[in-house]
Enzyme design. Structure first.
Site, PDB file in Angstrom:
ATOM      1  N   HIS A 175      -2.861   0.549   6.644  1.00  0.00           N
ATOM      2  CA  HIS A 175      -4.023   0.539   5.746  1.00  0.00           C
ATOM      3  C   HIS A 175      -4.952  -0.643   6.013  1.00  0.00           C
ATOM      4  CE1 HIS A 175      -5.729   2.153   1.843  1.00  0.00           C
ATOM      5  NE2 HIS A 175      -5.363   3.228   2.503  1.00  0.00           N
ATOM      6  N   TYR A 209       0.820  -1.215   0.000  1.00  0.00           N
ATOM      7  CA  TYR A 209       0.000   0.000   0.000  1.00  0.00           C
ATOM      8  C   TYR A 209       0.865   1.280   0.000  1.00  0.00           C
ATOM      9  CZ  TYR A 209      -2.068   4.113   1.669  1.00  0.00           C
ATOM     10  OH  TYR A 209      -2.382   5.424   1.767  1.00  0.00           O
TER      11      TYR A 209
HETATM   12  C1  CS2 Z   1      -4.474   6.936   3.041  1.00  0.00           C
HETATM   13  C2  CS2 Z   1      -5.225   7.351   1.883  1.00  0.00           C
HETATM   14  O1  CS2 Z   1      -3.779   9.161   3.258  1.00  0.00           O
HETATM   15  C3  CS2 Z   1      -3.900   8.094   3.820  1.00  0.00           C
HETATM   16  O2  CS2 Z   1      -3.555   7.868   4.944  1.00  0.00           O
HETATM   17  O3  CS2 Z   1      -4.786   5.866   3.762  1.00  0.00           O
HETATM   18  O4  CS2 Z   1      -4.246   7.666   0.994  1.00  0.00           O
HETATM   19  C4  CS2 Z   1      -6.235   6.420   1.242  1.00  0.00           C
HETATM   20  O5  CS2 Z   1      -5.618   5.311   0.674  1.00  0.00           O
HETATM   21  C5  CS2 Z   1      -6.959   7.202   0.211  1.00  0.00           C
HETATM   22  O6  CS2 Z   1      -7.543   8.297   0.790  1.00  0.00           O
HETATM   23  C6  CS2 Z   1      -7.971   6.386  -0.512  1.00  0.00           C
HETATM   24  O7  CS2 Z   1      -8.645   7.190  -1.402  1.00  0.00           O
HETATM   25 MG    MG Z   2      -4.360   6.160   5.762  1.00  0.00          MG
END
Ligand code: CS2
Ligand code: MG
Length: 422
Positions: free
Chosen positions: A231, A174
């Site tokens: 995540h 992620y």
């Molecule tokens: C994420 C997000 O910013 C973060 O912490 O977890 O980037 C997330 O993946 C996105 O907002 C999804 O649209």
């Molecule tokens: Mg996040």
């Protein structure tokens, strides 16, 4: 003798909402922008962007909410919020809350413009001059990640989120691109008509991340604040083990270690580790996290003023959090437009229990042209503007350059094909 000032006539609003419009599009993003007009020429702006589902809050606004706004007094933002929330019967959910959120932001913008004050003044003024932000560093491998962190350190950032490619994992983890180098928009894939699929392996991730963190601390020392986002991918026991191993690297926070909807999952983690926990970017209401806050199972609350329903409910949530030693760390992924980031900027300037702000939106000339503002960022601190209202505008001529482009989040599967949390 005490001078008695003559009581001036009470200010009573006779303003009416005459029109409201929704625009979808932006430079490399599908920002959903709401503009509410009044009969006195003052207008307010709101952000209803729900990443990769942008057309849905836009339709909710146009088909259901905007017709109910016409003729209403924009000063009654509390009553209008209750009208939409309680009146909907089928409540909550990110689509509806993003739509209410945009209306609520725009109404606060109007009221602060009427008062001739920056919005934070209506909350109780400023508690600090600059609000600390964090940026996203990402690396296909550890050397790439070290370069990315160094780039932010050079720019003066005091806090950086670090995400790293995992050796032996068949596709990226992620927050990481498979190719080396800085990547601006790894969250949305605009290339296909269905989502990409990625392979995830919790064991490889849990084995490698402490090693990566060790190298980062070796390179940058302990003064730089480091954050990491799981995540939602670990099971509660795995998250507890991972948190314990990561503790020695003194993270500013460990984000979303477990699936967010399970409010009890963090109990196990808390019994095994003192690592600070941040959670909440997918929450839409206080009812998604009241137990987490009241039982002090988290350290930072990460809601966004967009899909958590606007300034009105988020300000209440911040106060509840403050009673339980929980600080703010509002979501600020690149999908948020400068309008909601400004709303959060004003809350951050005020909140006595401010923690940190994720910030990735400012800086491209196209984005600044579409949303002119005088908010500034210096040395990793966000300085909120003193213009009346939210302090951000929307250039409708610029907006004509953009329209909706379909995009997707990837979908995650385990190596055997089992579907996993994105
Ligand atoms: C994420 C997000 O910013 C973060 O912490 O977890 O980037 C997330 O993946 C996105 O907002 C999804 O649209
Ligand atoms: Mg996040």
């Amino acid at each position: 003798m005490i001078a008695v000032r003559k009581q001036e006539e009470a200010v009573e609003s006779t303003m009416k909402i005459t029109k409201a419009e929704v625009f979808v599009g932006g430079p490399g993003k599908n920002y959903v922008t709401l503009k509410i007009m009044t009969d006195e020429g003052i207008y307010g702006l709101g952000d209803a962007t729900l990443n990769n589902r942008e057309t849905l809050p836009a339709a909710y606004l146009v088909d259901y909410l905007i017709p109910c706004l016409i003729g209403k007094d924009p000063c009654n933002s509390e009553d209008l919020w209750q009208y939409f929330y309680r009146g909907a019967y089928f409540r909550r959910g990110p689509i509806a809350m993003a739509a209410f959120g945009a209306i609520d932001m725009a109404l606060w913008d109007i009221k602060a413009k009427m008062a001739g004050m920056p919005l934070y003044q209506l909350f109780g003024g400023k508690s600090r001059d600059g609000a600390m932000v964090y940026a996203h560093a990402t690396g296909a491998d550890i050397d790439d990640l070290i370069d990315s962190v160094a780039n932010y350190v050079d720019k003066g950032y005091k806090a950086v989120r670090v995400q790293c490619g995992i050796p032996g994992m068949p596709s990226s983890s992620y927050g990481v691109s498979e190719t080396r180098g800085t990547v601006d928009n790894y969250i949305t894939d605009f290339s296909g008509s269905v989502p990409n699929e990625e392979i995830w392996d919790s064991e490889k991730y849990m084995r490698y991340m402490p090693e990566a963190m060790d190298k980062l601390r070796d390179t940058f020392g302990f003064e730089l604040k480091l954050l990491h986002d799981v995540h939602h991918r670990l099971l509660p026991r795995e998250a507890a083990q991972f948190a314990r191993e990561m503790e020695q690297y003194r993270l500013f926070w460990l984000e979303d270690p477990t699936p967010a909807e399970n409010q009890d999952a963090l109990r196990l983690l808390r019994q095994h580790s003192t690592i600070p926990i941040a959670i909440g970017e997918v929450f839409n209401s206080v009812w998604d996290c009241n137990k987490l806050i009241e039982d002090e199972l988290i350290d930072f609350i990460r809601v966004a003023v967009t899909y958590a329903g606007g300034i009105t409910p988020v300000k209440r949530l911040v106060d509840l959090a403050g009673m339980h030693n929980v600080r703010t760390g509002f979501h600020g992924a690149p999908s948020h437009s400068p309008i909601s980031m400004a709303a959060q900027g004003h809350l951050n300037a005020w909140a006595p229990n401010f923690g940190i702000q994720e910030y990735l939106v400012l800086g491209t000339p196209e984005c600044d042209a579409l949303f002119p503002s005088s908010h500034t960022m210096t040395d990793g601190l966000f300085h909120v503007s003193d213009e009346p209202g939210l302090g951000v505008d929307f250039d409708e001529n610029e907006a004509k350059r953009y329209s909706y482009v379909q995009g997707f989040h990837p979908v995650a599967r385990l190596e055997d094909g089992t579907l996993w949390n994105y």
